[in-house]
Design a protein around this motif. Structure first.
Motif, PDB file in Angstrom:
ATOM      1  N   GLY A  68       0.824  -1.204   0.000  1.00 52.28           N
ATOM      2  CA  GLY A  68       0.000   0.000   0.000  1.00 52.28           C
ATOM      3  C   GLY A  68       0.854   1.248   0.000  1.00 52.28           C
ATOM      4  O   GLY A  68       0.557   2.219  -0.705  1.00 52.28           O
ATOM      5  N   ARG A  69       1.927   1.206   0.764  1.00 54.29           N
ATOM      6  CA  ARG A  69       2.839   2.349   0.818  1.00 54.29           C
ATOM      7  C   ARG A  69       3.492   2.581  -0.539  1.00 54.29           C
ATOM      8  O   ARG A  69       3.643   3.708  -0.990  1.00 54.29           O
ATOM      9  N   LYS A  70       3.842   1.496  -1.195  1.00 51.41           N
ATOM     10  CA  LYS A  70       4.478   1.583  -2.510  1.00 51.41           C
ATOM     11  C   LYS A  70       3.530   2.255  -3.510  1.00 51.41           C
ATOM     12  O   LYS A  70       3.924   3.177  -4.224  1.00 51.41           O
ATOM     13  N   SER A  71       2.285   1.804  -3.524  1.00 45.29           N
ATOM     14  CA  SER A  71       1.304   2.408  -4.440  1.00 45.29           C
ATOM     15  C   SER A  71       1.111   3.889  -4.132  1.00 45.29           C
ATOM     16  O   SER A  71       1.057   4.721  -5.038  1.00 45.29           O
ATOM     17  N   ALA A  72       1.012   4.200  -2.853  1.00 47.46           N
ATOM     18  CA  ALA A  72       0.792   5.583  -2.441  1.00 47.46           C
ATOM     19  C   ALA A  72       1.963   6.462  -2.867  1.00 47.46           C
ATOM     20  O   ALA A  72       1.774   7.588  -3.332  1.00 47.46           O
ATOM     21  N   LEU A  73       3.173   5.922  -2.732  1.00 48.51           N
ATOM     22  CA  LEU A  73       4.357   6.698  -3.118  1.00 48.51           C
ATOM     23  C   LEU A  73       4.401   6.935  -4.623  1.00 48.51           C
ATOM     24  O   LEU A  73       4.836   7.996  -5.079  1.00 48.51           O
TER      25      LEU A  73
END
Lengths: 217, 217
Positions: A68-73
């Motif tokens: 999720g963090r990767k997508s958000a970044l």
DNA sequence: TATATAAGTTAGAGTAATCTAACTATTAAA
DNA sequence: TTTAATAGTTAGATTACTCTAACTTATATA
């Protein structure tokens, strides 16, 4: 493949937890940030948990999982690159870029993102002074204070704004403030929550609340 | 304010009626073009009629009303400007631009469209040779034939393609074809629906169906 | 001109995202 | 440690867009 909406929820969670030292966010806080009702956020949180993008349980706090963090970044990277494009190449003003970048950040094409990055000369910061995440998903958080934390008599340099909305930015411009400007704190009225500052010889009085939205070093 | 989906229906109607001499389109044709079922198109047509964007009655043909045509032209203008941007500035190839432009065409910002137009030097044609509608909604349709209409022994110049899909365009490139190339029709096998052509000294055999997708003057 | 085929519509249902209203759990303070 | 306030959830409805299956209208030709 994430929907436009799911991307927005993840980006919101990233931005809420990006604030120094924070790891988790709450449902109401997230809902308020996105301008939806808490019930709506709850429904989406269940879905994001199902997809293993967030960590979350009933009545508990929310944290981003690595995916999720990767997508958000990735979305944040696109947002900030597009803002830079609009400002640098399309003659947009400071207060106009955010709204259009909110749309452009959802364009799906990794080739485009990377070509855009190259075209802009691999910028490290967007027009609001915020760092642009790299293609590898790294985001350098520079240690910074807010103008409200500066002592009377001290000077500092403005590096970014917390609020990217047009009305806020228009007021910033009106005060003669901008990225890299030197600001001196002349006086503070704690009773009235007011701050007297000087920028380029121009003196102004601003609220404590306003000063919390100006990042300085 | 039109939704992303409504914009796509209007653009499809414009493109179907843009084909020489056509004024109206059918439900099934529209549905096939958009990749939805006829029932879905019927539902949307009722909605677009309600908004006074199209002329249409039960079991009848569909035509764009002025407001619908205007919206469709705006989307088409954005689509073709973005294609030009991707091709000219982002190092995209001919066959890559369409897919991403399908997303970019829905970005809402008249300022951005006009700045983009300026930035690109007010181009008149997109990378596929199609004319770009002006800000005033004018679209100059240059009279053109298809390669399939050229007589044996005659030469012509390729100006555009009808099909913008990646597989089609990749095949065009493979044949050594491109905008502004001179094409000579060497022979025609009506029995087999084949056409023998020569481009830059390179001889190829293509189908009649393929030749209908190449616009020439 | 009757009728088969093609074109188009309706009814009913599903999914995604949203809302309101009523409810439950957590927390912080008295 | 009870309780009031805050935070969060559930149930049920709504809107936009889509589908399938069954039906109706138009048309083209034999």
């Amino acid at each position: 493949m994430l929907s436009y909406t799911e991307e927005n929820y993840l980006k919101a969670l990233l931005q809420l937890t990006l604030e120094e030292g924070r790891e988790e966010a709450g449902t109401n806080e997230l809902a308020a940030y996105l301008g939806v009702k808490p019930a709506t956020a709850t429904a989406m949180l269940k879905k994001l948990r199902e997809k293993e993008l967030i960590e979350y349980e009933r009545y508990g706090k929310i944290t981003l999982r690595p995916a999720g963090r990767k997508s958000a970044l990735e979305v944040l990277r696109k947002h900030r690159l597009w803002e830079t494009f609009l400002y640098e190449k399309m003659e947009f003003t400071w207060d106009e870029v955010h709204e259009v970048a909110e749309q452009l950040e959802h364009i799906q094409s990794s080739k485009l993102v990377n070509k855009l990055d190259k075209f802009l000369g691999y910028p490290k910061f967007d027009p609001h002074g915020d760092p642009i995440p790299t293609a590898e998903g790294e985001l350098k958080a520079i240690p910074r204070k807010t103008l409200s934390q500066i002592e009377v008599g001290e000077s500092c340099v403005m590096v970014a704004v917390r609020d990217n909305s047009a009305p806020f930015l228009q007021y910033v411009v009106q005060l003669g403030l901008g990225i890299n400007n030197k600001i001196k704190v002349l006086a503070r009225q704690p009773y009235d929550a007011q701050l007297e500052i000087e920028v380029n010889g121009q003196k102004s009085t601003v609220s404590q609340k306003f000063a919390e939205n100006i990042f300085v070093v």
